[in-house]
Structures are given as structure tokens and as C-alpha cells.
Motif scaffolding. Structure first.
Motif, PDB file in Angstrom:
ATOM      1  N   LYS A 104      89.739  -0.713  41.072  1.00 55.88           N
ATOM      2  CA  LYS A 104      88.863  -1.802  40.632  1.00 55.88           C
ATOM      3  C   LYS A 104      89.523  -3.160  40.851  1.00 55.88           C
ATOM      4  CE  LYS A 104      86.371   1.043  37.343  1.00 55.88           C
ATOM      5  NZ  LYS A 104      86.103   1.346  35.937  1.00 55.88           N
ATOM      6  N   ALA A 105      90.813  -3.240  40.610  1.00 53.90           N
ATOM      7  CA  ALA A 105      91.525  -4.508  40.795  1.00 53.90           C
ATOM      8  C   ALA A 105      91.464  -4.960  42.249  1.00 53.90           C
ATOM      9  CB  ALA A 105      92.980  -4.370  40.342  1.00 53.90           C
ATOM     10  N   ILE A 106      91.601  -4.016  43.157  1.00 57.09           N
ATOM     11  CA  ILE A 106      91.591  -4.341  44.589  1.00 57.09           C
ATOM     12  C   ILE A 106      90.277  -4.998  44.996  1.00 57.09           C
ATOM     13  CG2 ILE A 106      91.596  -3.296  46.903  1.00 57.09           C
ATOM     14  CD1 ILE A 106      93.557  -1.178  45.609  1.00 57.09           C
ATOM     15  N   THR A 107      89.174  -4.608  44.343  1.00 55.11           N
ATOM     16  CA  THR A 107      87.876  -5.186  44.703  1.00 55.11           C
ATOM     17  C   THR A 107      87.778  -6.660  44.341  1.00 55.11           C
ATOM     18  OG1 THR A 107      86.754  -4.614  42.621  1.00 55.11           O
ATOM     19  CG2 THR A 107      86.744  -2.943  44.377  1.00 55.11           C
ATOM     20  N   THR A 108      88.679  -7.134  43.502  1.00 50.69           N
ATOM     21  CA  THR A 108      88.664  -8.549  43.115  1.00 50.69           C
ATOM     22  C   THR A 108      89.788  -9.338  43.775  1.00 50.69           C
ATOM     23  OG1 THR A 108      90.008  -8.167  41.128  1.00 50.69           O
ATOM     24  CG2 THR A 108      87.606  -7.987  40.886  1.00 50.69           C
ATOM     25  N   ALA A 109      90.520  -8.699  44.670  1.00 52.20           N
ATOM     26  CA  ALA A 109      91.644  -9.360  45.349  1.00 52.20           C
ATOM     27  C   ALA A 109      91.118 -10.187  46.518  1.00 52.20           C
ATOM     28  CB  ALA A 109      92.657  -8.322  45.831  1.00 52.20           C
ATOM     29  N   ILE A 110      91.093 -11.494  46.324  1.00 50.24           N
ATOM     30  CA  ILE A 110      90.597 -12.394  47.360  1.00 50.24           C
ATOM     31  C   ILE A 110      91.715 -13.350  47.743  1.00 50.24           C
ATOM     32  CG2 ILE A 110      88.877 -14.143  47.925  1.00 50.24           C
ATOM     33  CD1 ILE A 110      87.099 -12.868  45.731  1.00 50.24           C
ATOM     34  N   TYR A 111      92.342 -13.054  48.861  1.00 47.83           N
ATOM     35  CA  TYR A 111      93.380 -13.915  49.398  1.00 47.83           C
ATOM     36  C   TYR A 111      93.549 -13.569  50.866  1.00 47.83           C
ATOM     37  CZ  TYR A 111      96.183  -9.772  48.226  1.00 47.83           C
ATOM     38  OH  TYR A 111      96.647  -8.483  48.087  1.00 47.83           O
ATOM     39  N   PRO A 112      94.130 -14.468  51.645  1.00 49.42           N
ATOM     40  CA  PRO A 112      94.266 -14.205  53.083  1.00 49.42           C
ATOM     41  C   PRO A 112      95.098 -12.944  53.343  1.00 49.42           C
ATOM     42  CG  PRO A 112      94.797 -16.494  52.565  1.00 49.42           C
ATOM     43  CD  PRO A 112      94.662 -15.766  51.266  1.00 49.42           C
ATOM     44  N   LYS A 113      94.537 -12.013  54.063  1.00 51.03           N
ATOM     45  CA  LYS A 113      95.247 -10.754  54.337  1.00 51.03           C
ATOM     46  C   LYS A 113      96.523 -10.988  55.151  1.00 51.03           C
ATOM     47  CE  LYS A 113      92.528  -8.522  51.869  1.00 51.03           C
ATOM     48  NZ  LYS A 113      92.943  -8.336  50.493  1.00 51.03           N
ATOM     49  N   ALA A 114      96.587 -12.115  55.836  1.00 50.67           N
ATOM     50  CA  ALA A 114      97.825 -12.457  56.547  1.00 50.67           C
ATOM     51  C   ALA A 114      98.968 -12.680  55.570  1.00 50.67           C
ATOM     52  CB  ALA A 114      97.615 -13.705  57.404  1.00 50.67           C
ATOM     53  N   ASN A 115      98.615 -12.956  54.305  1.00 46.54           N
ATOM     54  CA  ASN A 115      99.624 -13.197  53.277  1.00 46.54           C
ATOM     55  C   ASN A 115      99.743 -12.039  52.301  1.00 46.54           C
ATOM     56  OD1 ASN A 115     100.230 -15.787  54.263  1.00 46.54           O
ATOM     57  ND2 ASN A 115      98.498 -16.650  53.186  1.00 46.54           N
ATOM     58  N   LYS A 116      99.255 -10.852  52.711  1.00 43.40           N
ATOM     59  CA  LYS A 116      99.367  -9.725  51.796  1.00 43.40           C
ATOM     60  C   LYS A 116     100.843  -9.490  51.512  1.00 43.40           C
ATOM     61  CE  LYS A 116      99.433  -5.527  54.513  1.00 43.40           C
ATOM     62  NZ  LYS A 116      98.775  -4.279  54.745  1.00 43.40           N
ATOM     63  N   ILE A 117     101.138  -8.917  50.443  1.00 35.79           N
ATOM     64  CA  ILE A 117     102.462  -8.684  49.868  1.00 35.79           C
ATOM     65  C   ILE A 117     103.021  -9.977  49.265  1.00 35.79           C
ATOM     66  CG2 ILE A 117     104.853  -7.900  50.206  1.00 35.79           C
ATOM     67  CD1 ILE A 117     103.752  -5.998  52.387  1.00 35.79           C
ATOM     68  N   ILE A 118     103.143 -11.032  50.057  1.00 32.49           N
ATOM     69  CA  ILE A 118     103.754 -12.254  49.529  1.00 32.49           C
ATOM     70  C   ILE A 118     102.854 -12.916  48.481  1.00 32.49           C
ATOM     71  CG2 ILE A 118     102.921 -13.807  51.363  1.00 32.49           C
ATOM     72  CD1 ILE A 118     106.380 -13.998  49.743  1.00 32.49           C
ATOM     73  N   TYR A 119     101.529 -12.940  48.719  1.00 39.11           N
ATOM     74  CA  TYR A 119     100.620 -13.592  47.766  1.00 39.11           C
ATOM     75  C   TYR A 119     100.669 -12.911  46.397  1.00 39.11           C
ATOM     76  CZ  TYR A 119      96.461 -15.613  45.697  1.00 39.11           C
ATOM     77  OH  TYR A 119      95.599 -16.245  44.842  1.00 39.11           O
ATOM     78  N   PRO A 120     100.474 -11.585  46.318  1.00 34.25           N
ATOM     79  CA  PRO A 120     100.545 -10.967  44.988  1.00 34.25           C
ATOM     80  C   PRO A 120     101.951 -10.982  44.395  1.00 34.25           C
ATOM     81  CG  PRO A 120     100.126  -9.297  46.653  1.00 34.25           C
ATOM     82  CD  PRO A 120     100.036 -10.630  47.333  1.00 34.25           C
ATOM     83  N   ALA A 121     102.989 -10.967  45.228  1.00 32.46           N
ATOM     84  CA  ALA A 121     104.356 -11.035  44.696  1.00 32.46           C
ATOM     85  C   ALA A 121     104.603 -12.377  44.017  1.00 32.46           C
ATOM     86  CB  ALA A 121     105.375 -10.798  45.808  1.00 32.46           C
ATOM     87  N   LEU A 122     104.141 -13.455  44.642  1.00 31.31           N
ATOM     88  CA  LEU A 122     104.301 -14.778  44.034  1.00 31.31           C
ATOM     89  C   LEU A 122     103.422 -14.922  42.791  1.00 31.31           C
ATOM     90  CD1 LEU A 122     104.425 -16.996  47.253  1.00 31.31           C
ATOM     91  CD2 LEU A 122     106.332 -16.388  45.732  1.00 31.31           C
ATOM     92  N   GLY A 123     102.227 -14.363  42.842  1.00 24.32           N
ATOM     93  CA  GLY A 123     101.358 -14.383  41.670  1.00 24.32           C
ATOM     94  C   GLY A 123     101.967 -13.621  40.512  1.00 24.32           C
TER      95      GLY A 123
END
Length: 135
Positions: free
Chosen positions: A38-57
Motif C-alpha cells: 500500500k505504501a508503494i502506491t503512494t510513492a511519488i518521486y522521480p524513479k531516477a532518484n529511487k533509493i536516494i530519495y527514500p533514504a534521504l526522506g
């Protein structure tokens, strides 16, 4: 204190108690893998920044948890409202953990299970306290 301020304070305290009691009665049980899906369905961020975006968040939200805990100590304020605020921040931390695990290709339930196995092994060997990843 002005009458309106006193009334607002009383209403706030009443709502805080009611919300706290609601969650105590609710007894929510959710599978951590379902939460991750369910959480993944609300993940809106550039896929080019996957891993780094949620790590910084995750780092930012963990900082918010720590800041609220610091304020409990500083202000000697361990009210139910403050605890609920911290719980909300922990929810944000959980969301980022779920999304980061997904971006890394892991199921959150597998990570949780592996972590508990690691801790049980350390406890059995008497090295639960201490430091180092490979103890």
C-alpha cells in the motif's frame, strides 16, 4: 489565561484523550508486507532518484522523531498529544523504510524477520550489547 484560550486548551486536551482512547481500543493488525504494498502506491518521486530519495526522506523523518523526543526531555512534556505526534512521525519513518526496501528489491517482512533472527542469535551468544555489525 483568556476564556477562549482556556476553552481551546480544554477542547484540545479532550480531543487528545479521545484520540488516544480510540487507538487503544482499535487494535489494528496489519501485515507488514501488505503495508509495504500500500505504501508503494503512494510513492511519488522521480524513479531516477529511487533509493536516494527514500533514504534521504528516512533520515529527515528520523530526525523529526529525535527532535520531538528531545522536546519531551527539554520541556518535561510527555503528554499523550506529544506521544501521538511522535507516533505520527514514526509512521512517516515506516513509510520511507517500506519504500526504500522496495526500491532495493526487498520485502519489508523479510527484512523484519532477518533482523529479529540476527538479534536472537546475538542474544543467545551474549553479544546483544556492544558494537559492530558482525558481533
Amino acid at each position: 489565561m483568556h476564556v477562549d484560550e482556556e476553552w481551546a486548551k480544554q477542547i484540545s486536551e479532550l480531543l487528545s484523550r479521545e484520540v488516544s482512547e480510540f487507538y487503544k481500543r482499535k487494535k489494528v493488525k496489519m501485515d507488514i508486507s501488505d503495508y509495504q504494498k500500500k505504501a508503494i502506491t503512494t510513492a511519488i518521486y522521480p524513479k531516477a532518484n529511487k533509493i536516494i530519495y527514500p533514504a534521504l526522506g528516512l533520515a529527515g523523518e528520523a530526525g523529526e522523531v529525535a527532535d520531538k523526543v528531545k522536546k519531551i526531555i527539554r520541556d518535561n512534556n510527555d503528554t499523550d498529544e506529544m506521544k501521538q505526534n511522535i507516533a505520527a512521525e514514526i509512521g512517516d519513518v515506516l513509510w520511507y523504510c517500506a519504500v526504500l526496501a522496495h526500491d532495493l528489491g526487498f520485502d519489508l517482512a523479510q527484512i523484519a524477520d532477518s533482523n529479529l533472527q540476527k538479534l536472537a542469535d546475538r542474544q543467545q551468544r551474549g553479544v546483544l550489547q556492544g558494537s559492530g555489525d558482525t558481533r
